[in-house]
Motif scaffolding. Structure first.
Motif, PDB file in Angstrom:
ATOM      1  N   CYS A 411      44.766  24.307 -51.769  1.00 10.22           N
ATOM      2  CA  CYS A 411      44.110  23.152 -52.624  1.00 10.22           C
ATOM      3  C   CYS A 411      45.246  22.431 -53.103  1.00 10.22           C
ATOM      4  O   CYS A 411      46.574  22.865 -53.450  1.00 10.22           O
ATOM      5  CB  CYS A 411      43.568  24.220 -53.961  1.00 10.22           C
ATOM      6  SG  CYS A 411      43.202  23.337 -55.389  1.00 10.22           S
ATOM      7  N   CYS A 414      46.568  23.544 -57.104  1.00 14.62           N
ATOM      8  CA  CYS A 414      46.827  24.995 -57.377  1.00 14.62           C
ATOM      9  C   CYS A 414      47.405  25.515 -55.888  1.00 14.62           C
ATOM     10  O   CYS A 414      48.110  26.915 -56.248  1.00 14.62           O
ATOM     11  CB  CYS A 414      45.989  25.775 -57.950  1.00 14.62           C
ATOM     12  SG  CYS A 414      44.600  26.356 -56.898  1.00 14.62           S
ATOM     13  N   GLU A 416      45.490  27.236 -53.814  1.00  8.82           N
ATOM     14  CA  GLU A 416      44.815  28.128 -53.284  1.00  8.82           C
ATOM     15  C   GLU A 416      44.296  28.077 -52.048  1.00  8.82           C
ATOM     16  O   GLU A 416      43.906  26.799 -51.322  1.00  8.82           O
ATOM     17  CB  GLU A 416      43.494  28.288 -54.053  1.00  8.82           C
ATOM     18  CG  GLU A 416      42.288  29.159 -53.593  1.00  8.82           C
ATOM     19  CD  GLU A 416      42.079  30.257 -54.353  1.00  8.82           C
ATOM     20  OE1 GLU A 416      43.102  30.693 -55.274  1.00  8.82           O
ATOM     21  OE2 GLU A 416      41.449  30.985 -54.097  1.00  8.82           O
ATOM     22  N   CYS A 431      40.190  23.713 -54.246  1.00  9.02           N
ATOM     23  CA  CYS A 431      39.494  24.790 -54.180  1.00  9.02           C
ATOM     24  C   CYS A 431      38.245  24.562 -55.494  1.00  9.02           C
ATOM     25  O   CYS A 431      38.405  23.738 -56.192  1.00  9.02           O
ATOM     26  CB  CYS A 431      40.376  25.974 -55.050  1.00  9.02           C
ATOM     27  SG  CYS A 431      40.816  25.816 -56.604  1.00  9.02           S
ATOM     28  N   CYS A 434      39.602  24.236 -59.264  1.00  8.37           N
ATOM     29  CA  CYS A 434      40.249  22.817 -59.403  1.00  8.37           C
ATOM     30  C   CYS A 434      39.126  21.719 -59.264  1.00  8.37           C
ATOM     31  O   CYS A 434      39.363  20.718 -59.869  1.00  8.37           O
ATOM     32  CB  CYS A 434      41.394  22.511 -58.369  1.00  8.37           C
ATOM     33  SG  CYS A 434      42.758  23.595 -58.983  1.00  8.37           S
TER      34      CYS A 434
END
Ligand SMILES: [Zn+2]
Length: 509
Positions: A411, A414, A416, A431, A434
């Motif tokens: 992501c 973040c 991920e 993700c 988000c």
């Protein structure tokens, strides 16, 4: 007037003879004066003629140049070319006429004065001298005294000699009178004939030359009449339009602001805007902006290549812009830059914002239609498969291709792993958490799509592949260390009304 003198009268030297020669003398003197004058006039005329010819040649050259100026217009070019060619021929003929007149006419009359009249005058002088000598001899003979035989004889001999000389001179003179009397006619006549011939030839050639244009001239004249009629009609139409436009309020700009999605030119919107420079000076300059081929471009001069502000409208958003001093501003935000623009009025500001938004929408629409055309079908789809299957396939393809881009495997915000959402205007993968944050910010900031559930056009996949998380974060998070905000990680609490990217963008403004 012609005086014919015969030799009998001459030998008698009668008062009638004297009266006749006096008349001839006056006549020849007058002729000389007149011919002198005529030769001078002829000279002046010919000099003026040469100047006229030269000036006419310049004029013809001017016509030819005008023809070249009109050269894309065949009618004008042809007309001027034809006419100047004929005029050239006429001028050549006129030059020839001047040459002929100079060579023949002028020289004939000139020679007559300088040679024939001069010889006549010489002979007359001799005659007069003899006449005077005879007079003196006659007087001396008359005065010789009777008784002086020697003196009488001498005077008588002198008188006989003088009479002999006088008669010889008088005969010469009479001959010369008759010669000049006939020659003055033949020479002048010959000169006049030459003059007539030269003029006749000149006008003949001129006439011939222009006669060849007769049919063409008639056709051209008809064409011109038609042109005048058409021009009058066009002028009337134009005046009506002009009056109609003038009746409207000239200060409004509704018509100028018309948004036209299917314009034949491909330009859906155009007009002047002020643009703030992206450099440190942030100066404003007025440029001609247009939306065309899904791009926002501007230019200063017509001939220069337009500068592209937004390469693909699908990657940008538009929103009201804030400037500390200026009114009517709006911002066009694309992944790599933000462009602050200013319209002349609120109405224009709204017009431009709407136009950009509509263009973004129609750009997406266009691409969606494109994907349905066989040409753009995903190569992995076998022929005959349904639309539903197709979008499923292209989604699979999108997921694979987009996730393969450096940085897209995690992501963008973040980190991920395995994000299956994307922001299509920012060109990043997200993700699901988000993507929700992005969606809550509104489409003017981020347009969220699912990599697995939504359909993906090949064009859009290509664009996503050109951007990618690493590239975007190099821009948005370039100075992350210098600011107090920290990049979130997968376990960070959910942001509520902001995201890192929006924050950074607002801070950088
Ligand atoms: Zn995330």
């Amino acid at each position: 007037m012609t005086v014919k003198l015969d030799f009998e009268e001459c030998l008698k030297d009668s008062p009638r003879f004297r009266a006749d020669i006096e008349e001839v003398e006056m006549d020849v003197n007058e002729l000389e004066t007149r011919l002198d004058k005529l030769v001078k006039q002829c000279h002046t005329m010919l000099e003026a003629g040469k100047v006229f010819c030269q000036n006419s040649k310049n004029f013809v050259a001017g016509l030819r140049e005008l023809g070249h100026h009109f050269s894309p217009d065949n009618t004008m070019a042809e007309c001027l070319d034809k006419f100047s060619k004929k005029l050239s021929i006429i001028l050549e003929a006129q030059g020839d006429a001047i040459e002929t007149i100079q060579k023949n006419v002028k020289s004939k009359l000139h020679d007559f004065v300088k040679q024939d009249v001069k010889r006549f005058k010489d002979v007359r002088k001799e005659f007069e001298r003899c006449s005077e000598t005879l007079d003196n001899a006659l007087n001396r003979n008359a005065q010789a005294p009777r008784g002086k035989q020697h003196e009488v004889e001498e005077a008588s001999n002198a008188m006989l000699n003088a009479r002999k000389a006088f008669r010889s001179g008088a005969l010469d003179y009479v001959l010369e009178i008759n010669v000049i009397e006939s020659k003055k006619k033949t020479d002048v006549l010959s000169a006049v004939l030459e003059l007539m011939g030269a003029q006749a030839q000149f006008f003949q050639q001129g006439h011939q030359s222009l006669k060849e244009l007769e049919t063409y001239r008639k056709t051209l004249s008809d064409e011109q009449t038609q042109l005048v009629l058409n021009a009058a009609r066009e002028k009337r139409d134009m005046e009506q339009k002009h009056a109609a436009i003038k009746k409207k309020d000239m200060s409004h700009d509704d018509s100028i602001m018309d948004y036209c999605a299917d314009a034949a030119t491909g330009i859906v919107m155009e007009g002047y805007l002020y643009k703030r420079a992206s450099n440190a000076f942030k100066t404003w300059s007025r440029r001609w902006f247009s939306i065309q081929k899904n791009q926002l471009v501007y230019q200063k001069k017509f001939k220069e290549q337009p500068t592209i502000v937004v390469e693909d409208l699908r990657l940008c958003t538009v929103k009201l812009g804030v400037d500390q001093e200026r009114r009517f501003c709006f911002e066009v935000v694309s992944p790599s830059k933000t462009c602050l623009l200013q319209a002349d009025s609120e109405k224009q500001q709204q017009g431009w914002i709407t136009a950009v938004q509509n263009s973004i929408a129609s750009a997406f629409q266009d691409r969606r239609e494109d994907t349905l055309s066989p040409r753009d079908r995903c190569s992995s789809v076998s022929a005959g498969s349904g639309v539903g299957q197709e979008s499923e396939s292209s989604s699979c393809k999108a997921l694979e291709e987009v996730q393969a881009i450096p940085g897209n495997g995690h992501c963008c915000d973040c980190g991920e792993p395995g994000p299956d959402w994307a922001s299509i205007n920012l060109g990043i993968t997200l993700c699901i958490v988000c993507s929700g944050i992005h969606r809550s910010l509104g489409v003017h900031f981020s347009k969220v799509r699912s990599l697995t559930l939504d359909s993906w056009e090949p064009e859009l996949i290509r664009l996503m592949c050109e951007l990618g998380n690493s590239a975007i974060n190099r821009i948005y998070e370039a100075r992350i260390d210098e600011i107090t905000i920290k990049k979130p990680h997968p376990l960070s609490p959910r942001f509520h009304n902001c995201s890192l990217k929006q924050l950074i963008q607002e801070l950088s403004d």
